[in-house]
Design a protein around this motif. Structure first.
Motif, mmCIF file in Angstrom:
data_model
loop_
_atom_site.group_PDB
_atom_site.id
_atom_site.type_symbol
_atom_site.label_atom_id
_atom_site.label_comp_id
_atom_site.label_asym_id
_atom_site.label_seq_id
_atom_site.Cartn_x
_atom_site.Cartn_y
_atom_site.Cartn_z
ATOM 1 N N MET A 46 0.832 -1.201 0.000
ATOM 2 C CA MET A 46 0.000 0.000 0.000
ATOM 3 C C MET A 46 0.869 1.255 0.000
ATOM 4 O O MET A 46 0.605 2.214 -0.726
ATOM 5 C CB MET A 46 -0.917 0.017 1.236
ATOM 6 N N ASP A 83 -23.726 5.697 2.470
ATOM 7 C CA ASP A 83 -23.336 4.700 1.461
ATOM 8 C C ASP A 83 -21.852 4.371 1.560
ATOM 9 O O ASP A 83 -21.450 3.211 1.463
ATOM 10 C CB ASP A 83 -23.621 5.238 0.050
ATOM 11 N N LEU A 84 -21.037 5.427 1.736
ATOM 12 C CA LEU A 84 -19.586 5.236 1.811
ATOM 13 C C LEU A 84 -19.227 4.359 3.014
ATOM 14 O O LEU A 84 -18.475 3.394 2.889
ATOM 15 C CB LEU A 84 -18.881 6.597 1.908
ATOM 16 N N GLY A 87 -20.903 0.803 2.684
ATOM 17 C CA GLY A 87 -20.235 0.062 1.618
ATOM 18 C C GLY A 87 -18.850 -0.395 2.036
ATOM 19 O O GLY A 87 -18.498 -1.571 1.887
ATOM 20 N N ALA A 88 -18.060 0.522 2.588
ATOM 21 C CA ALA A 88 -16.688 0.179 3.003
ATOM 22 C C ALA A 88 -16.712 -0.875 4.106
ATOM 23 O O ALA A 88 -15.915 -1.818 4.090
ATOM 24 C CB ALA A 88 -15.944 1.435 3.456
ATOM 25 N N PHE A 91 -17.603 -4.229 2.523
ATOM 26 C CA PHE A 91 -16.453 -4.717 1.758
ATOM 27 C C PHE A 91 -15.411 -5.318 2.700
ATOM 28 O O PHE A 91 -14.874 -6.411 2.446
ATOM 29 C CB PHE A 91 -15.859 -3.572 0.921
ATOM 30 N N PRO A 102 -11.214 -6.950 -5.263
ATOM 31 C CA PRO A 102 -11.505 -7.200 -6.690
ATOM 32 C C PRO A 102 -10.276 -7.457 -7.587
ATOM 33 O O PRO A 102 -10.309 -8.370 -8.424
ATOM 34 C CB PRO A 102 -12.259 -5.933 -7.104
ATOM 35 N N MET A 127 -21.882 -6.735 -7.151
ATOM 36 C CA MET A 127 -21.680 -5.458 -7.844
ATOM 37 C C MET A 127 -22.922 -5.070 -8.644
ATOM 38 O O MET A 127 -23.341 -3.905 -8.641
ATOM 39 C CB MET A 127 -20.476 -5.549 -8.791
ATOM 40 N N ILE B 38 -10.240 -0.971 -9.294
ATOM 41 C CA ILE B 38 -10.634 -2.196 -9.993
ATOM 42 C C ILE B 38 -12.144 -2.418 -9.927
ATOM 43 O O ILE B 38 -12.743 -2.922 -10.886
ATOM 44 C CB ILE B 38 -9.877 -3.432 -9.442
ATOM 45 N N SER B 39 -12.792 -2.038 -8.811
ATOM 46 C CA SER B 39 -14.247 -2.227 -8.756
ATOM 47 C C SER B 39 -14.932 -1.328 -9.788
ATOM 48 O O SER B 39 -15.847 -1.763 -10.491
ATOM 49 C CB SER B 39 -14.778 -1.960 -7.345
ATOM 50 N N THR B 100 -18.068 -2.748 -2.431
ATOM 51 C CA THR B 100 -17.180 -1.864 -3.196
ATOM 52 C C THR B 100 -17.976 -0.922 -4.093
ATOM 53 O O THR B 100 -17.593 0.231 -4.284
ATOM 54 C CB THR B 100 -16.171 -2.664 -4.055
ATOM 55 N N VAL B 101 -19.107 -1.396 -4.637
ATOM 56 C CA VAL B 101 -19.922 -0.503 -5.468
ATOM 57 C C VAL B 101 -20.672 0.502 -4.594
ATOM 58 O O VAL B 101 -20.690 1.705 -4.879
ATOM 59 C CB VAL B 101 -20.902 -1.314 -6.351
ATOM 60 N N GLY B 103 -19.827 1.569 -1.677
ATOM 61 C CA GLY B 103 -18.852 2.481 -1.072
ATOM 62 C C GLY B 103 -17.983 3.204 -2.091
ATOM 63 O O GLY B 103 -17.027 3.875 -1.723
ATOM 64 N N SER B 104 -18.303 3.053 -3.375
ATOM 65 C CA SER B 104 -17.604 3.751 -4.471
ATOM 66 C C SER B 104 -16.111 3.469 -4.536
ATOM 67 O O SER B 104 -15.333 4.334 -4.939
ATOM 68 C CB SER B 104 -17.807 5.271 -4.383
ATOM 69 N N CYS B 106 -12.592 0.289 -3.864
ATOM 70 C CA CYS B 106 -12.019 -0.825 -3.114
ATOM 71 C C CYS B 106 -10.606 -0.462 -2.674
ATOM 72 O O CYS B 106 -10.283 0.707 -2.506
ATOM 73 C CB CYS B 106 -12.045 -2.095 -3.967
ATOM 74 N N THR B 107 -9.765 -1.469 -2.519
ATOM 75 C CA THR B 107 -8.393 -1.264 -2.057
ATOM 76 C C THR B 107 -7.600 -0.380 -3.022
ATOM 77 O O THR B 107 -6.749 0.391 -2.593
ATOM 78 C CB THR B 107 -7.699 -2.639 -1.953
ATOM 79 N N SER B 108 -7.896 -0.505 -4.320
ATOM 80 C CA SER B 108 -7.151 0.286 -5.305
ATOM 81 C C SER B 108 -7.734 1.696 -5.462
ATOM 82 O O SER B 108 -7.013 2.690 -5.382
ATOM 83 C CB SER B 108 -7.131 -0.441 -6.647
ATOM 84 N N GLY B 111 -7.864 2.983 -1.609
ATOM 85 C CA GLY B 111 -6.609 2.742 -0.897
ATOM 86 C C GLY B 111 -5.400 3.326 -1.595
ATOM 87 O O GLY B 111 -4.555 3.954 -0.959
#
Lengths: 141, 144
Positions: A46, A83-84, A87-88, A91, A102, A127, B38-39, B100-101, B103-104, B106-108, B111
């Protein structure tokens, strides 16, 4: 040209994931297992990726527009909404169960582990459901 | 869940791999002016969704081709340990896809690209998914 360069960008990303070890769910889950078989490697993935991107973006944004498309499309929202957070959080739970996010799920496809072959289609269904839900809400608003 | 599968600490390889991921994200911004999430690339790879879907589909094809290139160059298949509980993997897939969708990113997207843009939304997203992921592994490996 777009197709070829898109492919090469994805290839570079995927090779990066593999060299970094992030394509291996066991390594991801060990990064998350601080009180067990902890492996801090992912912090370096990261860090290396974010610092490279931070520096590179600043060079790229000196240009008026990208090389192949008309404009830069960069998210402008700064608000923290439900949502953020929801969603997070969702995930993260899935990431902690499967060890896949993903990108690594895609690179794992040709290795064809049974877990991957279950994870990838259900990820696409998830998705799709979220996309439809968001579009319905936008249409109602 | 593969319990106690020890993986070696690889700071150099992981940093180098991270730099390659970063270079790919910079390349996507320089060429297409878009975030290399990526998502977002996955959901945008369908013709019905976006007008510029072609490069996204090609990007996904590149991700899939990556382990084949590594095999061709090194002669050794990419080693990985994927959890074998298929019910758990199905639930994980649904949660990762939906989350991921919703929350708009993912890790990429959040992150790597979001932190590089110093986006407050991405910082909150990363802290949130890291926290729930840590708690999930803690519960599944040490409590249940």
């Amino acid at each position: 040209m777009r197709i070829l360069l898109g492919f090469l960008s994805g290839l570079l990303f995927g090779v990066g994931l593999i060299i970094a070890g992030m394509s291996d769910p066991a390594k991801v889950l060990n990064f998350l297992d601080v009180f067990g078989t902890f492996d801090p490697s992912l912090a370096f993935v990261m860090g290396g990726a974010a610092i490279t991107t931070f520096l590179g973006y600043r060079m790229v944004w000196r240009r008026e527009r990208p090389l192949l498309l008309a404009d830069f499309q960069i998210p402008s929202r700064r608000d923290i909404d439900g949502d953020l957070l929801l969603g997070a959080a969702t995930f993260g739970i899935g990431w902690g169960i499967g060890g896949f996010c993903p990108g690594p799920a895609w690179t794992a496809l040709p290795l064809a582990a049974p877990g991957t072959l279950v994870f990838l289609p259900t990820m696409l269904i998830g998705m799709g459901v979220a996309t439809i839900l968001k579009e319905r809400r936008t249409a109602l608003a | 869940m593969p319990l106690d599968t020890v993986t070696p600490f690889t700071p150099l390889a992981s940093t180098f791999g991270g730099v390659l991921i970063g270079l790919s994200a910079v390349l996507v911004m320089a060429l297409f002016g878009r975030i290399a999430g990526i998502s977002g690339i996955t959901t945008g790879a369908l013709p019905a969704r976006r007008d510029d879907w072609g490069w996204r589909l090609a990007f996904v094809a590149g991700l899939i081709a990556a382990p084949l290139l590594v095999l061709a160059v090194t002669g050794a298949p990419v080693s990985q340990t994927v959890p074998t509980d298929l019910v758990a993997m199905a639930i994980a897939g649904l949660l990762v896809g939906f989350g991921t969708v919703m929350g708009s990113g993912c890790t990429s997207g959040h992150g790597v690209c979001g932190l590089a843009r110093l986006s407050p939304r991405s910082l909150v997203a990363v802290l949130t998914f890291m926290a729930t992921a840590f708690v999930t592994v803690l519960v599944l490996r040490h409590i249940v």
